[in-house]
Enzyme design. Structure first.
Site, PDB file in Angstrom:
ATOM      1  N   ASP A  23     -34.802 -42.755 -24.385  1.00  0.00           N
ATOM      2  CA  ASP A  23     -34.285 -41.485 -23.868  1.00  0.00           C
ATOM      3  C   ASP A  23     -35.017 -41.227 -22.559  1.00  0.00           C
ATOM      4  O   ASP A  23     -36.205 -40.928 -22.555  1.00  0.00           O
ATOM      5  CB  ASP A  23     -34.553 -40.359 -24.890  1.00  0.00           C
ATOM      6  CG  ASP A  23     -34.221 -38.968 -24.337  1.00  0.00           C
ATOM      7  OD1 ASP A  23     -33.706 -38.878 -23.204  1.00  0.00           O
ATOM      8  OD2 ASP A  23     -34.487 -37.983 -25.050  1.00  0.00           O
ATOM      9  N   LYS A  87     -34.682 -37.471 -12.534  1.00  0.00           N
ATOM     10  CA  LYS A  87     -33.358 -37.718 -13.120  1.00  0.00           C
ATOM     11  C   LYS A  87     -32.264 -36.895 -12.436  1.00  0.00           C
ATOM     12  O   LYS A  87     -31.115 -37.308 -12.352  1.00  0.00           O
ATOM     13  CB  LYS A  87     -33.412 -37.369 -14.612  1.00  0.00           C
ATOM     14  CG  LYS A  87     -32.142 -37.639 -15.391  1.00  0.00           C
ATOM     15  CD  LYS A  87     -32.368 -37.387 -16.862  1.00  0.00           C
ATOM     16  CE  LYS A  87     -31.127 -37.594 -17.695  1.00  0.00           C
ATOM     17  NZ  LYS A  87     -31.416 -37.418 -19.135  1.00  0.00           N
ATOM     18  N   GLU A 187     -25.972 -39.283 -24.402  1.00  0.00           N
ATOM     19  CA  GLU A 187     -26.981 -38.597 -25.215  1.00  0.00           C
ATOM     20  C   GLU A 187     -26.381 -37.943 -26.462  1.00  0.00           C
ATOM     21  O   GLU A 187     -26.923 -38.100 -27.561  1.00  0.00           O
ATOM     22  CB  GLU A 187     -27.739 -37.584 -24.349  1.00  0.00           C
ATOM     23  CG  GLU A 187     -28.690 -38.278 -23.375  1.00  0.00           C
ATOM     24  CD  GLU A 187     -29.188 -37.398 -22.243  1.00  0.00           C
ATOM     25  OE1 GLU A 187     -29.001 -36.163 -22.308  1.00  0.00           O
ATOM     26  OE2 GLU A 187     -29.772 -37.940 -21.287  1.00  0.00           O
TER      27      GLU A 187
END
Ligand code: ADP
Ligand code: MG
Length: 618
Positions: A23, A87, A187
């Protein structure tokens, strides 16, 4: 995992190569694997430390990258050398982020507005791909240290709203970190897998995944059927999260204890100290009614009621997003079978209660909300490693699939990133009177001309009954089954004549080849558009000449002398234009010929001819 075999040559024990799930978060990142004995997904951590690695990179004076907890302390000390939230920059140009520029306390380069952003630290420049690769390298090193084996193969998660460029950038970051990225998955899909939703292939479900992290919020509505996860809609706010909860506590204390705004702005250490206390308070209040601490001689306090009152507006905003996501997906609250909670900030009881009330059901929140995405990625990784054969692979087509149409053009039936299994169909017709065969050539790639793409298969649809050009209706359909096998079918709908062929598109190309083809399509995008336009104009011109000639041949008796002459002249100039590389000229000449023929064509309308002038022709 662990199928252990013996290497006959060396006599050593060989373990099946491990595949891990990552993740790569905005605030925190982590790695998870399937435990060899328990077969359960577990987040990797050193003895009593946390599994979370803060997604923060500090570059020291020698430009060494320090990642994670050790970098966090530099956020206030040396903000210009400490990168957080990289990100947010993945796959973005400066234009994409400039309205949020104030958010970044480090330097984001803005000189070339359409290019991808870079970050400047001292005299060095870093792309977001490089920055993310530092985090991935740290995770890899950590995993190797804990597992005592090399870690190369990974599954990385991305938000459902990430576009192609952002997914590609994530893949590249993995490659740069020396990782083999087997797959990028969404996700919310990973989070659902972690709760075992969608593991059973006969299960059909509609679920909502609510993800409130440190700085971002999103909610996704997914359907699962036959082991395929489909994101129906996603909504959210990329500048709303747990950081806002900390901020309102800081603001509250500043007011209560009379810290002046100026004082806070100037005294960075005071500010940072308060922020750390605020986050501590927030976490404490997830399990207690009151928080109390000593801060520089003052006693700072806040109780749960006050905290909930302060964050209520943020929670309400997330519920608005839930409403919007439902609306966008045409799903009602009653149709939602499961609600999955993701992100550290869903530990706040008010959040969980609000979401549970909104959806009118108990939510899935038994797993650690800040680990659940990585756990799901590990489950997917295990499936890809071949350890869990019962579960269907979720996949997408890496490159577009299509067929060749007139002029050597690629006509895409299935765009890249289509889900597998998948279906697409389109109708074509013939270009010649009495044409009884049609060649179907199947290609894979992103370029506009088939010669630049890769040919996968070719076959002939034969025995089409003889008809005037433009009359046959040939439906070409593509079907990719769950194993990634492409079936191409061509069927003439008037007569029912059909032909089918199986193609294996997935295994022909290596990852590098796929990447090169994508890069080529970007580099050549401008050329391709020009060539496509020219080819299309030429094809149209040639067809018009052919049909006009035929038309005149058939109907000469009904045309006047003047009409004949003008048509012959216009045909000649169009013929000449076709030999030149000038799309506009060809189009002008086509228009001129059309102008001349329109009045008499209308007079003696022939259906076969007019339909031959329309539509796509192979
Ligand atoms: P991201 O997905 O954006 O990387 P995470 O899911 O790791 O983020 O969430 C980080 C956020 O969760 C932070 O704002 C952190 O303060 C918050 N958080 C973590 N634990 C708790 C808790 N017990 N109570 C409230 N908030 C928490
Ligand atoms: Mg997250």
């Amino acid at each position: 995992m662990s199928k252990i075999s013996i290497n006959i040559a060396t006599g050593s024990l060989q373990q099946a190569e491990i595949v891990v799930g990552i993740d790569l978060g905005t605030t925190n990142s982590l790695i998870a694997v399937i435990h060899p004995e328990s077969k359960q997904a577990v987040a990797l951590k050193e003895h009593d430390s946390s599994s979370l690695v803060p997604s923060v990179i500090y570059f020291d004076e020698l430009n060494n990258a320090i990642v994670g907890d050790n970098a966090k302390q530099f956020l206030e000390k040396t903000p210009e050398r400490t990168i957080f939230s990289s990100k947010r920059l993945m796959g973005k140009s400066y234009n994409d982020i400039k309205e949020n520029e104030f958010f970044f306390s480090y330097k984001v380069i803005d000189d070339d507005t359409d290019r991808l952003v870079k970050v400047q630290v001292g005299d060095k420049f870093y792309s977001p791909v490089e920055l993310s690769s530092y985090i991935l390298k740290e995770l890899k090193a950590r995993a190797e240290h804990i597992l005592k084996t090399s870690v190369n193969k990974v599954v990385i998660t991305v938000p459902a709203y990430f576009n192609d460029a952002q997914r590609q950038a994530t893949r590249d970051a993995g490659k740069l970190a020396g990782l083999d990225v087997l797959r990028i998955i969404n996700e919310p899909t990973a989070a659902s897998l972690a709760y075992g939703i969608g593991i059973n292939q006969t299960e059909e479900k509609t679920i909502a995944v609510y993800d409130l992290g440190g700085g971002t919020f999103d909610v996704s509505i997914l359907t699962i059927s036959n082991g395929i996860f489909e994101v129906l809609s996603t909504h959210g706010n990329t500048y709303l999260g747990g950081d806002d909860f900390d901020k309102v506590i800081v603001d509250y204390w500043s007011k209560e204890f009379n810290f002046s705004k100026d004082e806070l702005q100037q005294n960075k250490q005071l500010m940072q100290g308060l922020r750390i206390k605020a986050e501590e308070a927030k976490k404490h209040l997830s399990h207690n009614a009151e928080y109390r601490t000593n801060f520089n001689g003052d006693i700072l306090t806040i109780n749960k009621d006050k905290f909930e009152q302060l964050i209520q507006p943020f929670v309400n905003k997330t519920l608005d997003s839930c409403k919007q996501a439902l609306k966008d997906s045409n799903i009602t609250i009653n149709e939602i079978d499961e609600v999955v909670m993701v992100g550290g900030s869903t530990r706040v009881p008010l959040v969980t209660n609000a979401v549970s009330n909104f959806f009118n059901k108990k939510v899935n929140n038994t797993l650690n909300p800040d680990e659940v995405v990585a756990l799901g990625a590990a489950i997917q990784a295990d499936i890809l490693a071949g350890n869990n054969k019962e579960i269907l692979l979720l996949d997408i087509t890496p490159l577009s699939l299509g067929i060749e149409t007139m002029g050597g053009l690629m006509d895409v039936l299935m765009p890249r990133n289509s889900k597998i299994p998948s279906k697409a169909a389109r109708q074509y017709t013939t270009s010649k009177d009495g044409q009884i065969n049609m060649r179907i050539s199947v290609y894979q790639g992103e370029r506009d001309l088939v010669k630049d793409n890769r040919k996968l298969a070719e076959f002939n649809l034969t025995n089409i009954p003889a008809m005037p050009a433009g009359l046959p209706k040939v439906e070409v359909s593509f079907l990719i089954d769950a194993d990634g096998i492409l079936k191409v079918k061509a069927k003439e709908l008037r007569s029912g004549v059909e032909q089918t062929i199986d193609v294996k598109p997935q295994y022909g190309l290596t990852d590098d080849e796929v990447e090169k083809m994508l890069m080529d399509s970007i580099t050549h995008a401008k050329d391709d558009i020009a060539i496509r336009a020219l080819t299309e104009a030429r094809t149209e011109g040639e067809q018009l000449l052919e049909t006009t000639e035929k038309f005149i041949g058939k109907n000469a008796a009904q045309l006047s002398q003047d009409e004949m002459l003008a048509t012959a002249q216009a045909m000649q100039t169009l013929q000449l234009a076709l030999t030149m590389n000038d799309k506009n000229l060809i189009q002008t000449k086509i228009e001129e010929l059309n102008e001349i023929s329109r009045p008499y064509a209308e007079r003696i309308m022939d259906n076969a001819v007019s339909s031959a002038m329309k539509g796509k022709v192979i």
